[in-house]
Design an enzyme around this catalytic site. Structure first.
Site, PDB file in Angstrom:
ATOM      1  N   GLU A 596       0.824  -1.208   0.000  1.00 27.93           N
ATOM      2  CA  GLU A 596       0.000   0.000   0.000  1.00 27.93           C
ATOM      3  C   GLU A 596       0.861   1.261   0.000  1.00 27.93           C
ATOM      4  O   GLU A 596       0.552   2.235  -0.689  1.00 27.93           O
ATOM      5  CB  GLU A 596      -0.952  -0.005   1.197  1.00 27.93           C
ATOM      6  N   ASP A 663       3.483  -4.435  -5.754  1.00 27.14           N
ATOM      7  CA  ASP A 663       3.933  -5.755  -5.302  1.00 27.14           C
ATOM      8  C   ASP A 663       5.459  -5.823  -5.253  1.00 27.14           C
ATOM      9  O   ASP A 663       6.046  -6.332  -4.289  1.00 27.14           O
ATOM     10  CB  ASP A 663       3.397  -6.844  -6.237  1.00 27.14           C
TER      11      ASP A 663
END
Length: 764
Positions: A596, A663
């Site tokens: 995030e 990611d």
């Protein structure tokens, strides 16, 4: 009307998982799913963090050297002294033993981790697991945790919340007792609906009815939403976005493959079947036709498909709309195409044009120009058929017209579109409706029983480590200029973290809920959502607002507020436990936090500053280097395709670029934080003590990979490749770890192996 929580657009926020069919069944992937819109519309929780925490967090990030005395970049990977700070207790208990067993059983140690780490980490689980018949995908971590939380919520709804006659209990009860046969109700609905459409005659009347539909959460022609303005995130703007489709994406209308043609044929049959089961009919030359429009049902279905195909043709690909330079177009209402009749539309919604500064933000100028012409030239009977079908489809999708009609909806969207063999049990669907419609109230009960202050403190502590790790990543990125590094560090210091739950949830005071009328209950919830969204216009942005309930197993970053949100549900086993070894916690929740945070600096997030404003704060030379790195990532992921499908079904590297960058960055940031943290951790576990055959570093990467163990139906996997901004789970392991040297070091991968290629891609 929505607040665009989960749309892959510049001003929206894309959760860690997006909308995952495995958690609520196939319905949440349906593009015009009303429940999905309600979920986006109801911003559920707000929270105020104490000043002391904010100050401590800012100091921590502003001066990372205080905490990174021996950071990996300075010492070649040696861990430093933690200074006595405790994040997790490490006492051995049954949960640790169970975790170790679970990790080992999920693995397939026969696989070479340097060639196929996903199956090395998940192969045992993949070999043993079948997708339940009432699911379209199934995951080891996300789905299993969601099922556990569902069981908790079900017990609440069927116990104290029902006995206490709460709104949530009554809504759930009314859903569970919705009659299967709704013939008498359908006759009433037909007559009521007929009074709405009988005077539909021109583009102005179409605009008026479109506004009514949007206020009731029925999607037609386009989407309307309220969200922060990209240039001025202190105020709300009114957004119009391309839409109006009933199949998952434009490709379902435009592709000429045998499979897509078959889906379109089945779609025509579904439209006719739904009409035939719901509308009052008259006979016209031995063919069934509706009293609402003069077309035969065969003609109506064909006209609806044709109209939606035209909409698909004028719609931009989803990947294009990820770029705010393309999708953010503020247009004065005087310049909105004529036949949209924007002033009439706003009047029906009760929106004073002056409240929105006489401006609407549209995502595609070309789409709305052509839509305006369509609304003026399309035969009225075709419009009536299209709007009638969308209304019925929306109501049926939420079970508002009874179980027998829902079965027809499931047969098409569940079995044929998503490959799901059986519909979800009624209790799960009723739980989903209740969770979406009155999520804040249900969340209050969930938090009271399932979230402690100590867990919140532990998560906050971990997040400070993740932020410090990212500060070092920025500092040690040689391609960033000092000017950009300074601005990026300032943005990092300004990130607002929301963890756990809100202390001021929506109480839904204007929502009327009874025990025995699920239809009216659902309608009241829909109208509440629209009213709440529209009432934001003209008011300052509520910086305390949450866009997820605490019982949601997910997380998100919102670029327009520069905030990260981690609901209580994801701070649970298997992502996080105060009793787990640090390698497991950082490989789990730590990587989620890193993911995030990386969104704030991905190809979209980097265009927003620390205040959430959209503007270019990168120098042109550094921006060029970023784009080169991002294109490397895009090209890499576009080369991936699931082994279950042919190579033509590959990942869309542009659509998934932001998630892939997150990611890649998330794993790196979490691993560096873990390496620093573990040196000062008073743990009883190291090396083979916890999982035989795995050292600490290897355990971190296995824990990360096992978050993404997942199986999909073929149909769902094909759909996700076209619609989801996230890569399929296999590539959320292969992509990041194959590009990370620390992974190759941990498993001794030789150069040239799949997980240690000669050339790698990285942004952070």
């Amino acid at each position: 009307m929505s607040t665009r929580e989960d749309e892959p657009s510049a001003s929206g926020t894309v959760p860690l998982l997006g909308e995952d069919t495995s958690e609520v069944g196939y319905e949440s992937y349906h593009v015009v799913s009303t429940r999905s819109k309600i979920k986006r519309l109801l911003p559920v929780l707000t929270v105020i963090f104490g000043t002391s925490f904010l100050v401590a967090g800012l100091i921590f990030v502003a001066f990372p050297g205080w905490f990174w005395k021996n950071s990996p970049s300075q010492t070649g990977g040696e861990s430093g002294d933690d200074g006595g700070e405790t994040v997790f207790s490490q006492g051995e208990d049954q949960s640790q033993n169970s975790l170790a067993t679970s990790i080992v059983e999920a693995m397939d140690s026969r696989i070479d981790p340097c060639e196929d780490f996903y199956r090395y980490a998940c192969g045992g689980w993949l070999n043993r697991t079948s997708i339940p018949p009432d699911r379209s995908s199934y995951g080891k971590s996300f789905t299993v945790l969601t099922e556990r939380i569902e069981a908790t919520l079900r017990n609440l709804l069927e116990g104290e919340l029902y006995m206490g006659r709460t709104k949530t209990g009554k809504l759930y009860y009314s859903c569970m007792n919705m009659p299967d046969d709704s013939n008498s109700f359908l006759q009433y609905l037909n007559l009521s609906y007929y009074s709405l459409v009988k005077d539909l005659s021109d583009s102005r009347s179409i605009a008026n009815l479109t506004a009514l539909f949007h206020s009731a959460q029925i999607s037609v022609f386009f989407e309307a939403s309220v969200a922060e303005d990209l240039l001025d995130p202190t105020k709300y703007s009114f957004y119009f976005s391309q839409g109006g489709l009933s199949l998952p994406s434009r490709e379902y209308y435009l592709e000429q493959s045998t499979e897509r043609k078959k889906i379109r044929s089945q779609y025509l049959s579904y439209i006719k079947d739904l009409f035939n089961s719901t509308l009052l009919h008259t006979k016209n030359e031995s063919e069934e036709s509706s009293s609402i429009f003069s077309l035969s049902l065969e003609e109506a279905a064909n006209e609806i498909l044709l109209l939606e195909t035209v909409l698909a043709n004028i719609s931009r690909p989803l990947a294009d709309l990820r770029d705010p330079n393309i999708s953010y177009n503020p247009v004065p209402i005087t310049l909105i195409p004529q036949y949209m009749h924007i002033e009439a539309y706003l009047s029906v919604l009760g929106v004073d044009p002056s409240v929105i500064d006489n401006i609407v933000v549209i995502d595609s100028v070309e789409f709305f120009a052509k839509l305006s012409e369509m609304m003026n030239t399309t035969p009225v009977d075709t419009i009536k058929a299209y709007m009638t079908f969308h209304a019925l489809n929306s109501l049926v999708s939420d079970g508002m017209l009874g179980e027998s009609l829902y079965d027809k909806y499931f047969d098409f969207y569940g079995r044929k579109i998503a490959g799901q063999k059986e519909k979800s049990p009624r209790w799960r669907r009723c739980l989903s409706y209740t969770n979406s419609g009155l999520g804040d109230l249900l969340g209050m009960a969930f938090v009271e029983q399932n979230f402690s202050s100590s867990r919140k403190e532990s998560a906050e502590n971990m997040l400070r480590k993740i932020e410090a790790s990212f500060a070092v990543v920025l500092r040690d990125s040689p391609w960033l200029s000092e000017e950009v590094k300074s601005a990026a560090a300032e943005k990092l210091r300004e990130v607002n973290n929301k963890i756990g739950y809100s202390e001021s949830p929506d109480t839904y005071d204007d929502v009327e809920i009874s025990n025995d009328n699920f239809f009216l209950n659902s309608l009241s919830i829909r109208l509440h959502g629209s009213k709440k969204a529209l009432q934001k216009l003209g008011k300052p942005v509520d910086k305390k607002e949450w866009l997820m309930t605490p019982q949601t197993v997910n997380a998100y970053y919102n670029p327009s507020q520069n905030e990260m949100v981690f609901p209580a549900a994801i701070l649970q086993i298997p992502f996080f436990s105060e009793e787990y070894p640090a390698a497991v916690n950082f490989g789990g929740l730590g990587s989620v936090m890193g993911h995030e945070l990386s969104h704030g600096f991905d190809d979209q997030g980097r265009k927003f500053d620390g205040k959430g404003a959209f503007h270019e704060w990168w120098t042109s030379d550094v921006e060029t280097m970023f784009e080169e790195r991002a294109q490397c990532v895009s090209k890499l992921y576009s080369s991936f395709y699931p082994s279950e499908l042919s190579s033509e079904h590959h990942v869309n590297g542009n659509l998934t670029l932001g998630e892939n960058i997150a990611d890649l960055g998330g794993v790196k940031v979490a691993y560096q934080a873990y390496k620093y943290f573990s040196g000062g951790l008073a743990t009883q576990f190291s090396g083979n003590d916890f999982v035989p055959g795995l050292n600490d570093e290897q355990l971190f990467f296995v824990s990360y990979a096992q978050l993404w163990c997942r199986k999909y139906t073929r149909e769902t996997l094909e759909m996700l490749l076209e619609t989801d901004p996230h890569s399929p789970s296999e590539f959320r392991v292969k992509g990041p770890l194959s590009q990370y040297q620390e992974f190759a070091n941990a498993f001794g991968c030789q150069k040239g192996s799949i997980y240690a290629p000669e050339q790698t891609c990285s942004v952070w």
